[in-house]
Design an enzyme around this catalytic site. Sequence first.
Site: not given
Length: 337
Positions: A86, A135, A57-58, A107
């Site tokens: 890396k 959030h 969803r986000t 995120r």
Amino acid sequence: MQFAGSHILGISQFERGDVERLFTVADQMRPYAHRERITRVLEGAILGSMFFEPSTRTRISFGSAFNLLGGEVRETTGFEHSAIAKGESLYDTARVLSGYSDIIVMRHPEEGSVSEFAAASRVPVINGGDGANEHPSQALLDLYTIRSELAGRDRGLDSLRIAMVGDLRFGRTVHSLCKLLSLYDHLRISLVSPEALRMPADVVETLRRAGHDVLETEGLESGITDVDIVYSTRIQEERFSTREEADLYRGRFRLNQSVYTANCEPNTVIMHPLPRDSREGAQELDIDLNDNPNLAIFRQSDNGVIVRMALFALILDVAEQVDQHAVPVSWYTERRF
């Protein structure tokens, strides 16, 4: 706050007037989110979408919100698909990708990581979730949903009665929502969870300092009585050391239609940030609630696009120009909102 050009990293940035400003712009976004009109106000702009934890969803709603404003999206998902695998630092990643983008949503599984990234970025950064910390956009869309659901009852956000249920220790959505609720007056908040998954003490103290009546309990039935909103959360399995540890709490606070009917007021709104865990033994929100008209979880997820459109419009300083770039929708679109 000054929205234009700002990072959105946590709820502490917001005053009540800022939230009201955001919600006013969100209301203006509704016809575009609902495919009633098209705007190209961000034509040529690029969103850098960087998600180093799983998201449906986000991630997609941020991308959809930017597309609906006319912009384009470039994505990185998972560490394995980025140069971080890396050994590249967050600083170097931020310096590079902020040269490719006009705004970035990120995120990351580690608390504070998005703030570290933002400090090196040359463009605004929105926190899409940093570990168990915060959030902010989810809290904003949750509060927008609460406002919308109560509007038909001539109720505002002051004097709200809300129960938060489940994993309150690791659930970053409820941490941010509680901080946002501290901006309002005369709230009654029930925090329903096992002892080991209680809301962090600093969050509870923030609510109490704001003058709110806060009850902490392990009793689901008593905790969801006489409330306007039941906000359920899943067990955050990814924050536990093992799945077996998470299983100790899974399904402990299961809300189904019989529990709802026996304990909730007839118009109590049911919310959840999603995903809800529908596996056997979990089901914190049972599927037998799907036909309950007070189940707001899908209206809630729809509102995610609206609120994130408003954030983009304000941060990129085009909120007053959206309607100037509007045209009618030219394709068939099902009436689904």
